[in-house]
Every structure is written in C-alpha cells, then in structure tokens.
Motif scaffolding. Structure first.
Motif, mmCIF file in Angstrom:
data_model
loop_
_atom_site.group_PDB
_atom_site.id
_atom_site.type_symbol
_atom_site.label_atom_id
_atom_site.label_comp_id
_atom_site.label_asym_id
_atom_site.label_seq_id
_atom_site.Cartn_x
_atom_site.Cartn_y
_atom_site.Cartn_z
ATOM 1 N N LYS A 1 -15.017 19.719 -0.219
ATOM 2 C CA LYS A 1 -14.909 18.293 0.003
ATOM 3 C C LYS A 1 -13.629 17.971 0.748
ATOM 4 O O LYS A 1 -12.681 18.738 0.751
ATOM 5 C CB LYS A 1 -14.928 17.567 -1.337
ATOM 6 C CG LYS A 1 -16.301 17.606 -1.962
ATOM 7 C CD LYS A 1 -16.336 16.782 -3.208
ATOM 8 C CE LYS A 1 -17.692 16.930 -3.878
ATOM 9 N NZ LYS A 1 -17.646 16.705 -5.292
ATOM 10 N N GLY A 2 -13.622 16.806 1.368
ATOM 11 C CA GLY A 2 -12.488 16.394 2.188
ATOM 12 C C GLY A 2 -11.163 16.446 1.450
ATOM 13 O O GLY A 2 -10.191 16.984 1.948
ATOM 14 N N GLU A 3 -11.147 15.937 0.242
ATOM 15 C CA GLU A 3 -9.902 15.873 -0.514
ATOM 16 C C GLU A 3 -9.344 17.268 -0.776
ATOM 17 O O GLU A 3 -8.149 17.472 -0.842
ATOM 18 C CB GLU A 3 -10.135 15.152 -1.844
ATOM 19 C CG GLU A 3 -10.427 13.676 -1.691
ATOM 20 C CD GLU A 3 -9.183 12.876 -1.331
ATOM 21 O OE1 GLU A 3 -8.084 13.356 -1.562
ATOM 22 O OE2 GLU A 3 -9.354 11.757 -0.799
ATOM 23 N N LEU B 1 -9.690 19.910 1.154
ATOM 24 C CA LEU B 1 -9.164 20.525 2.369
ATOM 25 C C LEU B 1 -7.852 19.867 2.766
ATOM 26 O O LEU B 1 -6.939 20.517 3.218
ATOM 27 C CB LEU B 1 -10.196 20.380 3.496
ATOM 28 C CG LEU B 1 -10.162 21.484 4.545
ATOM 29 C CD1 LEU B 1 -10.595 22.789 3.926
ATOM 30 C CD2 LEU B 1 -11.092 21.130 5.690
ATOM 31 N N LEU B 2 -7.782 18.560 2.578
ATOM 32 C CA LEU B 2 -6.570 17.847 2.994
ATOM 33 C C LEU B 2 -5.531 17.871 1.887
ATOM 34 O O LEU B 2 -5.844 17.579 0.771
ATOM 35 C CB LEU B 2 -6.907 16.401 3.347
ATOM 36 C CG LEU B 2 -7.393 16.200 4.772
ATOM 37 C CD1 LEU B 2 -7.653 14.735 5.024
ATOM 38 C CD2 LEU B 2 -6.389 16.700 5.790
ATOM 39 N N THR C 1 -8.547 9.571 4.697
ATOM 40 C CA THR C 1 -8.619 11.017 4.486
ATOM 41 C C THR C 1 -9.973 11.561 4.917
ATOM 42 O O THR C 1 -10.051 12.562 5.629
ATOM 43 C CB THR C 1 -8.375 11.342 3.001
ATOM 44 O OG1 THR C 1 -7.196 10.683 2.584
ATOM 45 C CG2 THR C 1 -8.193 12.833 2.797
ATOM 46 N N ASN C 2 -11.035 10.877 4.499
ATOM 47 C CA ASN C 2 -12.373 11.338 4.872
ATOM 48 C C ASN C 2 -12.624 11.217 6.375
ATOM 49 O O ASN C 2 -13.303 12.059 6.957
ATOM 50 C CB ASN C 2 -13.441 10.567 4.095
ATOM 51 C CG ASN C 2 -13.491 11.026 2.642
ATOM 52 O OD1 ASN C 2 -13.208 12.187 2.346
ATOM 53 N ND2 ASN C 2 -13.821 10.122 1.747
ATOM 54 N N TYR D 1 -10.963 14.119 7.966
ATOM 55 C CA TYR D 1 -11.754 15.302 7.664
ATOM 56 C C TYR D 1 -12.972 15.377 8.587
ATOM 57 O O TYR D 1 -13.288 16.418 9.158
ATOM 58 C CB TYR D 1 -12.171 15.207 6.200
ATOM 59 C CG TYR D 1 -13.045 16.310 5.705
ATOM 60 C CD1 TYR D 1 -12.664 17.638 5.831
ATOM 61 C CD2 TYR D 1 -14.250 16.015 5.080
ATOM 62 C CE1 TYR D 1 -13.462 18.646 5.357
ATOM 63 C CE2 TYR D 1 -15.057 17.026 4.598
ATOM 64 C CZ TYR D 1 -14.666 18.338 4.750
ATOM 65 O OH TYR D 1 -15.460 19.332 4.285
ATOM 66 N N LEU E 1 -12.000 16.460 11.973
ATOM 67 C CA LEU E 1 -11.753 17.909 12.039
ATOM 68 C C LEU E 1 -13.055 18.684 12.209
ATOM 69 O O LEU E 1 -13.099 19.717 12.864
ATOM 70 C CB LEU E 1 -11.098 18.385 10.744
ATOM 71 C CG LEU E 1 -9.593 18.398 10.639
ATOM 72 C CD1 LEU E 1 -9.182 18.963 9.295
ATOM 73 C CD2 LEU E 1 -8.974 19.218 11.745
ATOM 74 N N VAL F 1 -1.564 15.432 10.095
ATOM 75 C CA VAL F 1 -1.639 15.008 8.695
ATOM 76 C C VAL F 1 -1.773 16.232 7.788
ATOM 77 O O VAL F 1 -1.096 16.341 6.766
ATOM 78 C CB VAL F 1 -2.817 14.030 8.491
ATOM 79 C CG1 VAL F 1 -2.984 13.699 7.021
ATOM 80 C CG2 VAL F 1 -2.584 12.758 9.285
ATOM 81 N N LEU F 2 -2.616 17.180 8.206
ATOM 82 C CA LEU F 2 -2.832 18.397 7.419
ATOM 83 C C LEU F 2 -1.532 19.164 7.195
ATOM 84 O O LEU F 2 -1.188 19.529 6.068
ATOM 85 C CB LEU F 2 -3.822 19.284 8.181
ATOM 86 C CG LEU F 2 -4.715 20.199 7.385
ATOM 87 C CD1 LEU F 2 -5.726 19.399 6.597
ATOM 88 C CD2 LEU F 2 -5.428 21.166 8.324
ATOM 89 N N ILE G 1 1.194 16.952 5.198
ATOM 90 C CA ILE G 1 0.840 16.798 3.779
ATOM 91 C C ILE G 1 1.108 18.099 3.030
ATOM 92 O O ILE G 1 1.605 18.083 1.895
ATOM 93 C CB ILE G 1 -0.644 16.374 3.634
ATOM 94 C CG1 ILE G 1 -0.718 14.856 3.735
ATOM 95 C CG2 ILE G 1 -1.235 16.854 2.326
ATOM 96 C CD1 ILE G 1 -1.630 14.186 2.780
ATOM 97 N N ARG H 1 3.502 18.263 -0.218
ATOM 98 C CA ARG H 1 3.047 18.726 -1.531
ATOM 99 C C ARG H 1 4.016 19.719 -2.149
ATOM 100 O O ARG H 1 4.046 19.884 -3.356
ATOM 101 C CB ARG H 1 1.663 19.372 -1.392
ATOM 102 C CG ARG H 1 0.614 18.369 -0.959
ATOM 103 C CD ARG H 1 -0.616 18.386 -1.865
ATOM 104 N NE ARG H 1 -1.351 17.157 -1.669
ATOM 105 C CZ ARG H 1 -2.524 17.088 -1.051
ATOM 106 N NH1 ARG H 1 -3.104 18.190 -0.620
ATOM 107 N NH2 ARG H 1 -3.123 15.930 -0.901
#
Lengths: 275, 252, 323
Positions: free
Chosen positions: A270-272, A274-275, B91-92, B95, B98, B142-143, B146, B150
C-alpha cells in the motif's frame, strides 16, 4: 502549527493537482472523444477507442508486454539473489560492493542501452570481432529481437532488485543458517528452505520495483527491439506521434496504468507502506 | 558455497561494468568501425566542436537545474508536512505518480499542455519540459526526504519550541539543517533523473529545446558513432564528479 | 500563598486509553518537586501537557494563576530538559545555549555574557566550541541544563534526565542537580521512575499510578505513612504482617524471644545476604509468608535453616487505611 503545515503542503499539492491529476483527467476525457481530422481530438463522445483496445492485435501486444516484463523480473530475481547474498556476507566491504551495484544506475540509462547496442549491432564489437577472426561470415542477428529487449531490461533494472533483496538478506540472523547446517541441511538446501522463504518481502518489493518500469518500458523496446519487438509503451507513443490517434492512445494509456495498479495490488503493497 | 558465490559475484559485476568499460575504451579508437586501430582524441575534439551538442547540453543543464530546484523545495516542504501529520490524499497521489509508467506521464502532459495552450497562446519549450520533470521528480524527493525525517528524533524540534522558537523558526534553524543530507541526496537524484530523461522530454519539448538525451537517441538510432562513445564518457565523468561533490556537501 | 503551578482536573486521552485522569496538583515556588511512578503511569504525559507538546482534553494548567493551555510551547515561561537531552547536533555548545536567547532577540553582548555565566554554572567553561558528538553524555546533560536555565524560566521540567547516564555518573549528577536547584532558586518539576532518586532529591513528591495521583507529600511522609498499598510497595520493600506493614529496617532478629510486651513472631531463615553496611535476611514466618529483614549488625551468627524470632516496636508499624 496547522497554518504552517497547510503552507508547506500547498506547493506539492498544487504540482500534483496541475501537473499530474489535470493531465490524467484530460487523458480520460480524450479517451472518450473522436480522432480529429488533423490529429488531436474532436466531438462526438464515443467509447469506440475502448472497443478497439480489446482488438486481438493490441491485447496480444499487452500480453507480450506482461510476459516480457515477468520474464525480465524473474531473471533479475535469479541473478540478483546470489549477488545480494554475497554482498550481505562480504563483511566490511558491504557498502562498497552495494554502491558498485548502484553506480551504473547513476549513469545515464540511455548510455547503458547504447553500450549494449555498441556490442550487439551487426557492425558492433561482437560481430566485428567474430567476422575478423573468421568464425562467422554473416553478422549474427544479436540486436533488434525480444531477447535483446529482455537483456536490456535486466541490465537496466537489476539494481532495483538487488537493493531490497540485500536489505532483507542482510537482516537474517546468521545463527538460523548455523542451525540449519547443524540440523543436517546442505548449503544449497539451506538457501532454498531457509533463506529464500525468509527473504520473501525483499523478493516481492524487488519484483514490484522491476516489473512496473518494465511494463511501461519504451526506450529499451524502441532501441534494442527495433520495430520488431513492440511493447505496449511503444504503441502509446506511436498513437500520440506518428499515428496521431490521440483518443486511442489515451485509452491504451489508461489500460496500461490499470494493469500497473492491478499488479501492485496483487503484490500487495500500500501507498503508506512505500512512502 | 562461499567460493561459488564469490565466483558468481565477479561474473555479475563484469556483466554490469564490461559493456560500459568497452564503450569507454572505444571512444579512443582511431577507426569509426568497432575494430581497434590505435589511439585518438579525434572523437572528443568532434564533440567539443559540435555546436548543436553544446546547445543540447546547455538545455539539459538548465532543465535539470530548474526541475531540481522546484521539485526539491516543494518536495521537502511536503515531506515535512506529511511527517508531522499524515496527509493520505497527497501521499496516495505521489504513490500513484510513482506507479504511472513514464510514457503515460509523457503523453498526458503533452495532451494537457496542448489543451492549455489553446487558451494561453503559448508554445512547448524549455519551460514545459521543466514543469513535466517537476511532476515526476516530486515523488522521489518526498520519498528520500521522508526517509531521512523518519530517522530523526522529534525531540530536537520540541526542544526548539521549548526554548522559544516558533514553528517556522524551529523548522528553519533546527529541522532544516539536520535534514540537509537528505535534501542533498534528493536533489542529486532529481538532477540525474531529469538530466537523463528521454521519454517524457521528447514528447513535451519544443522545436528549439532539444536536449542531450534526445541527441544521443537520434545518433544511437542512426548507427555506431564514436562521437556517442566519447559523449557517454564525458557525461559519465561529469555525473560522477557531481555525485562526489554532493557526497562532500552531505558530509559537511 | 498562591502555588506557582496548579493542575486542575487535568485529563488527557489518547486513541486507545486515558493517559491522565482528572489529576490535581499544586507546586510551591522554589520547590524541588518530583512526579514518581512506573512507566506508563502518565507522568511524562503530564509533563508534556505542562510544556505544551500535548493539549489536554479537559482541565486547566495554571502558572502564577494564568492558564497555560491556550499558549504554544514557545510562549510558555517553562523550559524542559529532555530525557535524551535533545542537544542540537549541528550547533556548538555555545550556540546551543544561545539558541533560546537569540529567539528572544536578546542583544549579542548580553547573549555572550549570559551564555558564559550559564556554562560556568554547569562547569562547562572551555567547551564552548565543541559539537555535541565531541562531548560526553554527562556533558550533554549539562548543556541541556544550561540551555534551559539561561532563559530563567519560572519552572524547569526535567523528564527522567538521569536515566541515560551510567549508574556512577547518575549518583554524582543527582547531588549536582540538588545543589544547582538550591543555587538558582528555580522551581524544578522532576519526572522519574526511580524511587531512590525521587526520595533523595525532592522537597515534596507525588506518586502516580495508571493516570492518577496516589499521594502527595514530603519524602518522609510518603515513606513512613503511605496512603495506599501501591505507594507503600513502590517506595521500597515492605513486609505485610497481620494487619500492619513493616519496612525491613524496622524489623529486628534474635535467637531467643526478646521478652514480654514486645511483638515477636517465630521464623525460619532462608538466605542471608551481606550488603556491606547492612545484612539482608530472607525468612519464612510460621504462616508460610516471606519476611525480609535488614539489620545493621552483620556479626550476628545466624545462618540458613535456623529458627529465630522476628520482633519490632509498635511505633514502627505502618497502618494503611484501605490496604
């Protein structure tokens, strides 16, 4: 905090809205319009582009793209796994060896394809050499076929497979391998029964990272496949340039995107995550 | 087992590097055909004398710089906002971008620009290429940023607020400096991806904004040309120097 | 007199549980006050509400009679020493301590002077140009203290500041912290799960358990007159004999019955452990319960398996209202 955060999101959200979603929306709209007399699109609204998509010719190309991508992905996994394993056990050299895998990725993709064309062409290095030493009389047809496309894809995307594989293999507890050996497993059995199953997340992540760009590959198929090994990406490009049938190109684009999303869903990330 | 792996790895590294090394070696070959006939600088001289290639290089650098600055700045801000509190919609979207095949990104931007220009009376040019590159570089930034955020302890930012810094000051004086290595890495990724792009660029570039990859593509289609070998060596060396420079900046 | 800090019915809910539950507390100006409790009891959440990193769901936080709740962290005259210090790794010691003063727009001359004084206070003079990765854990701790104290807050919050230090350094910093507080006269609110730390440092302390305050008082009061079984057991080892509780050091031991009028019970010695300044004996009473005794006189020649008498003075008995 709320206000500052909104300001921070604004540029990124604007870019996504204007330069990603608006173009995508246009493609959706165009896919339901008719082909213009001089290219472009015109009324009336129609779904005929979609009925054409399911023409056996295009479905065959789509199917070809899927299996060429799947085969390339499988080869990447087979080639990448032992390499990841070797790097993970290389001790202090690990970072260097991993960087060496990633380094070609930082050079131009186009140049990497050209390097293979330089080797494989009729007038390329391999044929020139074989002709010069009289092993062959006619140049071998090494380039402009499906095999060459798969070679190009594997060469181009192998680093994407090695990286996540390395990340999982590296985390494996070495005592698990000792335990397997202690219980009487040969090294080959240990790899197959212990390491491979435990590396499943890495294999899946790597497969996704390789399969998705392979599926939409345009440049590799165009340069290494010549006109003979057409993939779905080339059909899209052709409709928007030479054939000037934008509605049909738009419909195929959406089909390609749908397949990419479906595959991602199946591989289940899912997107979350991967990011 | 160990010996087998070591042997295998050397073959794999050869597979990765031999084509590029051969390509480089033949940039010094005195003959146009792929048979070694002695050393020459001829092809490098040709490359430097070729004004079209020089223009293409300038175009590519301008595009890559423009796209890198825009994408890195907006991507860093967005990454920070997402890190603070999740933004599922953005975020989606990132994604999805990408996952979108490059060719689809290219044709949709082409269709969008053509449609918009009917009302704006503008033309495809360097600016459209920059915008197109920003569109697909944003997700990379962003990838990367982030990932860096983290690994960062959120108490640094709390400490800044505690010591009297406003949210903006805490970001500006504490988070941003700590984030620097991630930002440099993201910018470097943007620059190389943008500099190298052919698929999207060829679709949205204007008549007078041909880029270096577009020229290499055209030359590669025409046949083996030692000038392309020389050009490849030059680009690889330049990108390598850039990566080393960025590595230095990162360690600062 | 008005307390410096007052919590009124403070409540904070997280997605899955209530972290703090309608707590009330008053801390006097100049006090060294500790919040003591096991991990997850809500003490850190309470601290974060006061600092402004969490917004309470209900209740009020008053500093000098004014509510802090609507203010962002940077507008509260309260500073924090973080558990992991959070010393900015990209700034030197000098720049770290100057950070808050710069945000307030203090002029350069005053900044230099104040930073110099603050570093002298925590004995870091000479380390001004070092980066955090060039100094020790104890020194980072001092930087964090100096950085907060230089702003002359009305209240200093300390979130388990000693827990990341090694045991020897921890004892030394404990003494320094106490001296420092006495010297600067700033009110300290100290959060810890270590009862020895809380008892030795505080003027008064509150014991927290699952989001609520169990008891507030001086260390002596809490140790001698715990209001609940939880407080009694959290502050040190305790024996439950009949309806009363007794600390191990209140119990004595002898081979024969100590004589008339003294409360005593027969017991069997299980183990004896020499602890240097005292000896600990684990015994079993006739009813099967374990009883721990600590005696100063280690010379008593008593070994495992021996039958003894455990005795105590009635004045040492602890009566807990609702055990």
């Amino acid at each position: 905090m709320r206000r500052l955060r909104a300001w921070f999101l604004l540029p990124g959200a604007t870019i996504m809205a204007v330069l990603f979603f608006a173009p995508l929306l246009i493609v959706v709209l165009y896919s339901f319009l008719s082909r213009g007399a001089y290219g472009g699109v015109e009324l009336p609204w129609t779904a005929s582009s979609y009925t054409r998509v399911f023409d056996s010719l295009y479905l065959a190309i789509l199917w070809r793209s899927i299996w060429v991508s799947a085969l390339s992905t499988a080869i990447c996994a087979l080639l990448g796994f032992p390499l990841a394993l070797y790097i993970a056990r290389a001790g202090s050299n690990r970072t260097l060896l991993l960087n060496l895998v990633m380094l070609p990725f930082w050079t131009s993709f186009l140049i990497r394809i050209y390097a293979w064309m330089f080797l494989l062409r009729d007038t390329g290095l391999i044929n020139s050499f074989l002709l010069a030493v009289h092993v062959i009389r006619q140049p071998l047809p090494l380039l402009f076929n499906t095999g060459a496309v798969i070679l190009g894809l594997v060469y181009g995307y192998l680093p994407f497979m090695v990286l996540p594989l390395y990340a999982t293999v590296e985390k494996l507890d070495p005592s698990l391998l000792d335990a397997a050996a202690d219980l009487g497993a040969s090294p080959a059995i240990t790899v197959w029964k212990v390491i491979v199953p435990l590396s499943k997340p890495g294999i899946l992540a790597g497969s996704l990272l390789v399969f998705i760009p392979c599926l939409g590959a345009y440049l590799t198929a165009d340069l290494m496949g010549g006109g003979k090994s057409v993939m779905i990406g080339n059909v899209v490009q052709n409709q928007f340039t030479t054939s000037r049938d934008w509605p049909f190109g738009a419909a195929i684009s959406l089909l390609l995107m749908a397949v990419a999303l479906l595959v991602t869903r199946v591989i289940g990330r899912k997107g979350e995550q991967l990011l | 087992m160990k010996r087998f792996l070591a042997l295998y790895a050397s073959v794999a590294y050869a597979f990765l590097y031999v084509p590029l090394l051969v390509l480089g070696a033949f940039s010094f070959n005195a003959s146009r055909i792929a048979v070694w006939q002695g050393f020459t600088w001829q092809w490098y001289r040709n490359v430097f004398r070729n004004e079209a290639l020089l223009d293409g290089t300038i175009h590519s650098v301008v595009i890559a710089l423009g796209a890198t600055i825009l994408a890195t700045a907006s991507g860093t801000l967005a990454a920070y906002a997402i890190w603070k509190r999740s933004a599922p919609l953005l975020t989606n979207s990132l994604y999805l971008s990408l996952l979108t095949p490059e060719i689809v990104t290219g044709v949709s931007l082409l269709a969008f620009f053509q449609w918009a220009f009917r009302y704006l009376h503008l033309q495809l040019g360097l600016d459209t290429v920059i915008l197109a590159h920003v569109s697909f570089c944003l997700a990379y930034v962003v990838l990367v940023v982030i990932a860096r955020l983290r690994t960062m302890d959120s108490s640094f930012e709390e400490a800044a607020l505690d010591l009297g810094a406003t949210e903006w000051q805490a970001f500006r004086h504490v988070t941003l400096p700590l984030l620097w290595p991630g930002i440099v890495a993201a910018a470097l990724l943007c620059f190389t991806v943008s500099f190298d792009d052919y698929v999207v660029t060829s679709l949205v570039a204007g008549v007078n904004s041909e880029t270096l990859p577009m020229m290499i593509y055209a030359m590669a289609r025409r046949g083996v040309s030692p000038e392309v070998n020389a050009l490849s060596v030059l680009i690889t060396v330049a990108l390598g120097a850039l990566i080393l420079l960025a590595g230095r900046l990162e360690r600062r | 007199m008005q307390p410096l800090l007052e919590l009124r019915g403070l409540t904070k809910d997280f997605a899955t549980h209530r972290a703090i539950d309608t707590i009330a507390l008053a801390i006097a100006r100049g006090e060294f006050f500790s919040l003591l409790g096991p991990s997850g009891c809500g003490k850190t959440t309470t601290l974060r509400c006061i600092a402004g990193f969490e917004t309470p769901n209900a209740g009020d936080i008053l500093l000098d009679g004014r509510s802090l709740v609507p203010l962002p962290p940077y507008r509260r005259n309260v500073n924090t020493v973080f558990q992991n210090y959070a010393v900015f790794p990209h700034l030197t010691v000098q720049q770290n301590v100057a950070f808050g003063l710069e945000r307030r727009g203090v002029n350069n001359g005053a900044i230099t002077r104040k930073v110099r004084d603050a570093l002298a206070l925590v004995e870091l003079t000479g380390k001004e140009t070092r980066y955090p990765n060039q100094i020790s854990g104890g020194e980072k701790q001092r930087v964090a203290l100096a950085r907060a104290l230089v702003l002359e807050p009305e209240l200093l919050l300390l979130d388990e500041p000693l827990s990341a230090l090694d045991p020897k350094l921890r004892k030394q910093m404990r003494i320094e912290l106490k001296t420092l507080q006495a010297r600067v006269g700033i009110t300290f609110l100290f959060v810890t799960h270590d009862q020895e730390e809380a008892l030795s440092l505080s003027d008064s302390l509150a014991v927290m358990n699952s989001g609520r305050i169990e008891q507030v008082g001086t260390p002596r009061e809490l140790y001698r007159q715990p209001a609940s079984r939880f407080v009694a057991e959290f502050l040190g080892e305790i024996n439950w004999i009949d309806q009363v509780a007794l600390r191990p050091e209140s119990l004595n031991i002898s081979k024969n019955h100590p004589g008339g009028g003294i409360k005593a019970l027969p017991a069997t010695v299980q183990t004896t452990t020499f602890l240097g300044n005292r000896t600990q004996l684990r015994t079993t009473l006739a009813n099967g319960r374990e009883c721990v005794i600590e005696v100063q006189d280690a010379a008593q020649n008593i070994g495992p398996g021996e039958q003894v008498h455990v005795w105590w003075r009635t004045s040492d008995e602890i009566h807990i209202p609702n055990p």
